[in-house]
Design a protein around this motif. Sequence first.
Motif, PDB file in Angstrom:
ATOM      1  N   SER A 130       5.829  14.653   2.909  1.00  0.00           N
ATOM      2  CA  SER A 130       6.353  13.563   2.083  1.00  0.00           C
ATOM      3  C   SER A 130       5.443  12.928   1.007  1.00  0.00           C
ATOM      4  N   VAL A 131       4.267  12.942   1.413  1.00  0.00           N
ATOM      5  CA  VAL A 131       3.108  12.163   0.300  1.00  0.00           C
ATOM      6  C   VAL A 131       2.311  13.216  -0.074  1.00  0.00           C
TER       7      VAL A 131
ATOM      8  N   TRP B 264       0.816  -1.184  -0.060  1.00  0.00           N
ATOM      9  CA  TRP B 264       0.041   0.171   0.189  1.00  0.00           C
ATOM     10  C   TRP B 264       0.958   1.126  -0.167  1.00  0.00           C
ATOM     11  N   SER B 265       0.353   2.107  -0.840  1.00  0.00           N
ATOM     12  CA  SER B 265       1.129   3.493  -0.849  1.00  0.00           C
ATOM     13  C   SER B 265       0.088   4.449  -0.579  1.00  0.00           C
ATOM     14  N   TYR B 266       0.454   5.811   0.039  1.00  0.00           N
ATOM     15  CA  TYR B 266      -0.294   6.661   0.675  1.00  0.00           C
ATOM     16  C   TYR B 266      -0.053   8.102   0.096  1.00  0.00           C
ATOM     17  N   ARG B 267      -1.035   8.899  -0.279  1.00  0.00           N
ATOM     18  CA  ARG B 267      -0.854  10.248  -0.889  1.00  0.00           C
ATOM     19  C   ARG B 267      -1.961  11.022  -0.250  1.00  0.00           C
ATOM     20  N   LEU B 268      -1.405  12.129   0.434  1.00  0.00           N
ATOM     21  CA  LEU B 268      -2.151  13.220   0.974  1.00  0.00           C
ATOM     22  C   LEU B 268      -3.200  13.922   0.072  1.00  0.00           C
ATOM     23  N   VAL B 269      -4.445  13.970   0.382  1.00  0.00           N
ATOM     24  CA  VAL B 269      -5.432  14.580  -0.229  1.00  0.00           C
ATOM     25  C   VAL B 269      -5.876  15.964   0.286  1.00  0.00           C
ATOM     26  N   ALA B 270      -5.440  16.193   1.365  1.00  0.00           N
ATOM     27  CA  ALA B 270      -5.867  17.477   2.127  1.00  0.00           C
ATOM     28  C   ALA B 270      -4.956  17.646   3.343  1.00  0.00           C
ATOM     29  N   TRP B 271      -4.691  18.980   3.710  1.00  0.00           N
ATOM     30  CA  TRP B 271      -4.163  19.109   4.774  1.00  0.00           C
ATOM     31  C   TRP B 271      -5.052  19.374   5.987  1.00  0.00           C
TER      32      TRP B 271
ATOM     33  N   TYR C 147       5.788   5.730  14.522  1.00  0.00           N
ATOM     34  CA  TYR C 147       5.313   6.999  14.352  1.00  0.00           C
ATOM     35  C   TYR C 147       4.600   7.216  12.865  1.00  0.00           C
ATOM     36  N   VAL C 148       5.250   6.961  12.060  1.00  0.00           N
ATOM     37  CA  VAL C 148       4.999   7.135  10.618  1.00  0.00           C
ATOM     38  C   VAL C 148       3.460   6.449  10.479  1.00  0.00           C
ATOM     39  N   GLU C 149       3.536   5.350  10.963  1.00  0.00           N
ATOM     40  CA  GLU C 149       2.307   4.353  10.961  1.00  0.00           C
ATOM     41  C   GLU C 149       1.047   5.058  11.684  1.00  0.00           C
ATOM     42  N   LEU C 150       1.374   5.534  12.935  1.00  0.00           N
ATOM     43  CA  LEU C 150       0.306   6.142  13.821  1.00  0.00           C
ATOM     44  C   LEU C 150      -0.010   7.398  12.951  1.00  0.00           C
ATOM     45  N   CYS C 151       0.817   8.257  12.448  1.00  0.00           N
ATOM     46  CA  CYS C 151       0.355   9.341  11.667  1.00  0.00           C
ATOM     47  C   CYS C 151      -0.482   9.064  10.656  1.00  0.00           C
ATOM     48  N   VAL C 152      -0.069   8.012   9.578  1.00  0.00           N
ATOM     49  CA  VAL C 152      -0.968   7.862   8.578  1.00  0.00           C
ATOM     50  C   VAL C 152      -2.214   7.213   8.952  1.00  0.00           C
ATOM     51  N   GLU C 153      -2.277   6.342  10.073  1.00  0.00           N
ATOM     52  CA  GLU C 153      -3.576   5.940  10.331  1.00  0.00           C
ATOM     53  C   GLU C 153      -4.600   7.139  10.847  1.00  0.00           C
ATOM     54  N   GLN C 154      -3.920   8.072  11.593  1.00  0.00           N
ATOM     55  CA  GLN C 154      -4.880   9.052  11.955  1.00  0.00           C
ATOM     56  C   GLN C 154      -5.217  10.081  10.684  1.00  0.00           C
ATOM     57  N   LEU C 155      -4.439  10.107   9.851  1.00  0.00           N
ATOM     58  CA  LEU C 155      -4.725  10.944   8.494  1.00  0.00           C
ATOM     59  C   LEU C 155      -5.863  10.254   7.896  1.00  0.00           C
ATOM     60  N   ARG C 156      -5.774   8.809   7.702  1.00  0.00           N
ATOM     61  CA  ARG C 156      -7.059   8.042   7.056  1.00  0.00           C
ATOM     62  C   ARG C 156      -8.026   8.030   7.789  1.00  0.00           C
ATOM     63  N   ALA C 157      -8.032   8.064   9.186  1.00  0.00           N
ATOM     64  CA  ALA C 157      -9.334   8.143   9.944  1.00  0.00           C
ATOM     65  C   ALA C 157     -10.025   9.548   9.603  1.00  0.00           C
ATOM     66  N   ALA C 158      -9.046  10.669   9.344  1.00  0.00           N
ATOM     67  CA  ALA C 158      -9.632  11.932   9.091  1.00  0.00           C
ATOM     68  C   ALA C 158     -10.100  12.127   7.540  1.00  0.00           C
TER      69      ALA C 158
ATOM     70  N   LEU D  29      -7.888  12.228   5.022  1.00  0.00           N
ATOM     71  CA  LEU D  29      -7.131  13.214   4.464  1.00  0.00           C
ATOM     72  C   LEU D  29      -5.847  12.487   3.515  1.00  0.00           C
ATOM     73  N   VAL D  30      -5.949  11.291   3.550  1.00  0.00           N
ATOM     74  CA  VAL D  30      -5.235  10.448   2.704  1.00  0.00           C
ATOM     75  C   VAL D  30      -5.698   9.175   1.927  1.00  0.00           C
ATOM     76  N   GLU D  31      -5.231   9.086   0.760  1.00  0.00           N
ATOM     77  CA  GLU D  31      -5.862   8.024   0.152  1.00  0.00           C
ATOM     78  C   GLU D  31      -4.858   6.718   0.076  1.00  0.00           C
ATOM     79  N   ARG D  32      -5.398   5.599  -0.113  1.00  0.00           N
ATOM     80  CA  ARG D  32      -4.585   4.174   0.019  1.00  0.00           C
ATOM     81  C   ARG D  32      -4.665   3.757  -1.243  1.00  0.00           C
ATOM     82  N   ILE D  33      -3.478   3.387  -1.810  1.00  0.00           N
ATOM     83  CA  ILE D  33      -3.265   3.003  -3.344  1.00  0.00           C
ATOM     84  C   ILE D  33      -2.353   1.885  -3.193  1.00  0.00           C
ATOM     85  N   PRO D  34      -2.907   0.634  -3.863  1.00  0.00           N
ATOM     86  CA  PRO D  34      -2.448  -0.626  -3.843  1.00  0.00           C
ATOM     87  C   PRO D  34      -1.219  -0.571  -5.278  1.00  0.00           C
TER      88      PRO D  34
END
Length: 222
Positions: free
Chosen positions: A151-152, A127-134, A172-183, A185-190
């Motif tokens: 970075s994303v 899985w790759s992650y991309r920021l869709v909104a700050w 810490y990276v995973e924790l940040c990405v999980e919270q971004l996903r919960a909000a 703010l990021v999309e997950r791309i295979p």
Amino acid sequence: MRPPDESTRALRIACPNFSAEEVGALRSILGLLKPYLKQPWEVDAGMPDMRALPDVCLINLDQPGAPAVPPGGAPRVVGCSSRPRQHPQGTLHRPLRPPEILALLSEAGGRARGERRHAHVSSSLEWSYRLVAWPRDLGDWPKSWWRVMASVSAEPLPLLRIAERTELPSRYVELCVEQLRAAGLVERIPRVRDAATTHEPRERRRWSALAGRILQRFGLRK
């Protein structure tokens, strides 16, 4: 030599802001619960292996500056507090209580088994992650996580590459990405996993320049 059996490999618990005494107490609880758990569990007390993210991350919400856990919790991230009712639903008591840990690890163990079976079948994907909104409340997020968002912001990246670029521990990276996903703010791309990843100096310079412009915009760059 036979490859290790994923079904018997110990699952890992990270406690990034727990005291040594609390980590020791958690180990004692795991010893008591061992006959009731379908998988072995171990506490990750040192720096995490960049190749293996923890299966559960416990956050001490009573510690000043602790990262917030979104309402309902995020996968693998669980808050703990001496006043759990003052925090989102799903927060555990602190000191930790064996019945709550048993319920948490039983559920997390089943989820981890499913993920490992899926990973075994599709080991060529990641899985790759991309920021869709700050975040609108960016100032309330840990400043080290701003580098993760930067970075994303221009291209999707897997967790390992994000950790390498930001020079932050993978948990810490995973924790940040999980919270971004919960909000949302990021999309997950295979993506198909690269057999060998090269890190060219030109790519690093390009990332450094881009991150510098983004972080300067938000007042983070020194």
